[in-house]
Design an enzyme around this catalytic site. Sequence first.
Site, PDB file in Angstrom:
ATOM      1  N   ASP A   1      -6.565  -1.201   7.222  1.00  0.00           N
ATOM      2  CA  ASP A   1      -5.827  -2.039   7.895  1.00  0.00           C
ATOM      3  C   ASP A   1      -4.996  -2.745   6.974  1.00  0.00           C
ATOM      4  O   ASP A   1      -5.314  -3.487   5.936  1.00  0.00           O
ATOM      5  CB  ASP A   1      -6.637  -3.066   8.712  1.00  0.00           C
ATOM      6  CG  ASP A   1      -7.430  -2.399   9.750  1.00  0.00           C
ATOM      7  OD1 ASP A   1      -6.870  -1.238  10.125  1.00  0.00           O
ATOM      8  OD2 ASP A   1      -8.323  -2.914  10.414  1.00  0.00           O
TER       9      ASP A   1
ATOM     10  N   GLU B   1       4.104  -9.307   6.816  1.00  0.00           N
ATOM     11  CA  GLU B   1       4.147 -10.514   6.621  1.00  0.00           C
ATOM     12  C   GLU B   1       4.650 -10.915   5.248  1.00  0.00           C
ATOM     13  O   GLU B   1       5.079 -11.992   4.944  1.00  0.00           O
ATOM     14  CB  GLU B   1       2.806 -10.950   7.157  1.00  0.00           C
ATOM     15  CG  GLU B   1       2.858 -12.472   7.106  1.00  0.00           C
ATOM     16  CD  GLU B   1       1.325 -12.761   7.101  1.00  0.00           C
ATOM     17  OE1 GLU B   1       0.598 -13.349   6.541  1.00  0.00           O
ATOM     18  OE2 GLU B   1       0.785 -12.445   8.191  1.00  0.00           O
TER      19      GLU B   1
ATOM     20  N   GLU C   1     -17.789  -3.344  14.593  1.00  0.00           N
ATOM     21  CA  GLU C   1     -17.677  -4.401  13.684  1.00  0.00           C
ATOM     22  C   GLU C   1     -18.535  -5.799  14.117  1.00  0.00           C
ATOM     23  O   GLU C   1     -18.299  -6.971  13.702  1.00  0.00           O
ATOM     24  CB  GLU C   1     -16.385  -4.664  13.218  1.00  0.00           C
ATOM     25  CG  GLU C   1     -15.575  -3.313  12.784  1.00  0.00           C
ATOM     26  CD  GLU C   1     -14.075  -3.863  12.532  1.00  0.00           C
ATOM     27  OE1 GLU C   1     -13.992  -5.237  12.583  1.00  0.00           O
ATOM     28  OE2 GLU C   1     -13.330  -3.339  12.433  1.00  0.00           O
TER      29      GLU C   1
ATOM     30  N   GLY D   1     -10.613  -1.164  15.883  1.00  0.00           N
ATOM     31  CA  GLY D   1     -12.001  -1.269  15.069  1.00  0.00           C
ATOM     32  C   GLY D   1     -13.034  -2.079  15.787  1.00  0.00           C
ATOM     33  O   GLY D   1     -14.249  -1.590  16.061  1.00  0.00           O
TER      34      GLY D   1
ATOM     35  N   HIS E   1      -3.926  -9.206  23.043  1.00  0.00           N
ATOM     36  CA  HIS E   1      -3.845 -10.558  22.986  1.00  0.00           C
ATOM     37  C   HIS E   1      -3.638 -11.297  24.297  1.00  0.00           C
ATOM     38  O   HIS E   1      -3.697 -12.418  24.280  1.00  0.00           O
ATOM     39  CB  HIS E   1      -2.839 -11.058  21.758  1.00  0.00           C
ATOM     40  CG  HIS E   1      -3.048 -10.599  20.581  1.00  0.00           C
ATOM     41  ND1 HIS E   1      -2.718  -9.364  20.176  1.00  0.00           N
ATOM     42  CD2 HIS E   1      -3.701 -11.267  19.474  1.00  0.00           C
ATOM     43  CE1 HIS E   1      -3.183  -9.286  18.860  1.00  0.00           C
ATOM     44  NE2 HIS E   1      -3.589 -10.346  18.514  1.00  0.00           N
TER      45      HIS E   1
END
Length: 771
Positions: free
Chosen positions: A615, A621, A500, A448, A710
């Site tokens: 998403d 989690e 975005e 995205g 990351h």
Amino acid sequence: MTIAANLGYPRIGPRRELKSALEAFWAGTTAEADLHATAAALRAGARAVQQGCGISHLPSADFALYDHVLETACAFGLIPPGYGWSGDGPASLATVFALARGARGSAAERAAGIPAGAVALEMTKWFDTNYHYMVPRLSAAMRPRLLDNRWVRALREGLQHGTRTRPVLLGPVSLLLLSKAEDGSRPLDLLPALLPAYADALRFLAEAGAVWVQVDEPCLVTDLPPGAVEAYRTAFRALADAAPGLHLLLATYFEGLRDNLGLAASLPVAGLHLDLARAPDQLDAALLALPRDRWLSLGVVDGRNVWRTDLRAALAQLRTAEVAGFGRRLMVAPSCSLLHVPHSLAMETALDPALKRRLAFATEKLKEVATLARALDEGERAVAAVFEESDRALAEERADARLNDPAVATRLAAATPAMEQRRSPYPRRAEAQAARLGLPELPVTSIGSWPQTDEVRKLRARLARGEFDQARYDAEMRRLTAEAVRWQEEIGVDVPVHGEFERNDMVKYFAERLAGYAFTRHGWVQSYGSRCVAPPIIWADVSRPAPMTVRWSAYAQSLTNKPMKGMLTGPVTMLQWSFERTDIPRETVCRQIALAIRDEVSDLEAAGIPIVQIDEPAFREGLPLRQADRADYLRWAVACFRLSASVVRDETQIHTHMCYSEFNDIMESVAAMDADVISIETARSDMDLLEAFAVFDYPNEIGPGVWDIHSPRVPSTEEMIRLAARAARRIPRRRLWLNPDCGCKTRGWAEVKPAMANLVAAARRLRAEAV
């Protein structure tokens, strides 16, 4: 005398000073000494704030430059080969950061002997929070030993400034249970070798002047695997014997002990901490099980949410423990480390005053702890003014008519199970989507976001300062979007994204456009490393006043003939990554959000967007820590996703994205979400996470991440081909997509452009090899 205690303090600094220091160091503009100086100043500030709030048991060694689990593993020599560590002496900072972020071939890494291809450790969620920890990678050949007594160093730092702190040590059993073995062994097999290193750490702490040591064992609130019960008994016998004069506080949090209460009560420790915010009903059983010669630490102030404490209710819990015989051995504390809440309300000058009166951040929570301790010792009259203020705030909240919107309640009551169903089963939808989209085998897309560069941040800051108007800002965002779409067409991305650029955060952007949310200016919490987020606050019923993303997606689609993907954040993640209201059930809040997202999905489809990605990175989690509690959560979480997505026609393709999650135990629920395509993180696990989708025979399409965004390194085409080939051995090629494992917001164009070009090249080579 009752002890006012704290289990942990936010690390990042009131103004994200740690983030700035880390990123300057990684950029090479500051030296290691500068980074350590900033860290020392943050720790000194934290001690001063906590003492100023009236806390007498201050934590130390709760600070970490990147992650406390990683730094604990490194301190005990649990370092896999290939990261420049020789096996002797403490790990260098270059080694620690290479484990956390991967290597990028810097001069410091070369000097430390770290190969340029070293990949970062796997990263996953810290229990059911939005904090990410680095997963230690173990092998039976490791020889643990104490290499860096960071706990003694922290203790001495406090003593040098006149403060005796309570060092915080992640316990040996939880450390191993949170790790992964890469050679077929079990992590707990390393316990006999690890315990002497822990014993050394405690013995040196006692010699350095420690009185109390907090040993965190959060895994005690989970369903323990085989061998864990005996591991706990063995471990704590060894820890107790290591320094007999040291007082060990066994800290548990995030859930109740339940069937592990007897085990925790039997361990040879001086005290036990219980999370009464998450599990208030465990108090009565604990009072019966715990010997009266133990200290009892009660977490009556919620360390994970931002609402102020009902002081009278909390005091009643404390009085119950006092009457049961713990009056002289009682600690008052937050439920868990305050790592999960912002620093202070003091800087929040723009919040609605009525709402602000109901909130408590870390500083305010510590004052609540101290107030409750004083009320126990001196009586309520000593703190009457504070209790009266608490009463007024709670009464004001109950009387606030803005909390409940009748229109939202009416719409929610009218929602039917049929609204949670797509019109046709996946095979029929897949045919319609293939005909509409015309994609090649192994289509390439991104998750995205594209880089939020200094230019983007400066444009946003100039808008906020009023240096130019919204029209000028929008024009700049359109320019950036057009450049991104043109670049994706040039390199051959099959399903482009608009990037975005106009969005500040995947949750906050949507929350700002929904009714029922409030926002802070400085409410930052650490997500991982230097990554910080400012979670919005859900304080009232949620609804969508107007479309949120349609004009940007429609503009991007107008720039290309390729199918443009619109991106939304799903209802479960919008809930999980916000500070949520507590006066109504979580399911109700989530369904309100789902209806708002459903409206946006419908409008995107009407605007001609052929693919909509919803998403849900926080889906896993939010899973309760105990197996017995999971069915109900999964029921409503799946239903909320489907409610948000099922409004579209068959030919409109629904994607979802999940990252840094273990899927094995929830595969049926993931499949039940019925997204046409799911993209997942698999790069750091070398596709191991994909095994769950193969064993379960996941029926729809999958985009396994072949590039770990990351990490600052750029993976080669060959590396991506290798990962994609591994994926193809588990999942049929006709159902595979190729993509990064997450959005590229935090990366720079110098990394993104070559990595995406390599990804397209990998797809083309794999297609050619199949012909």
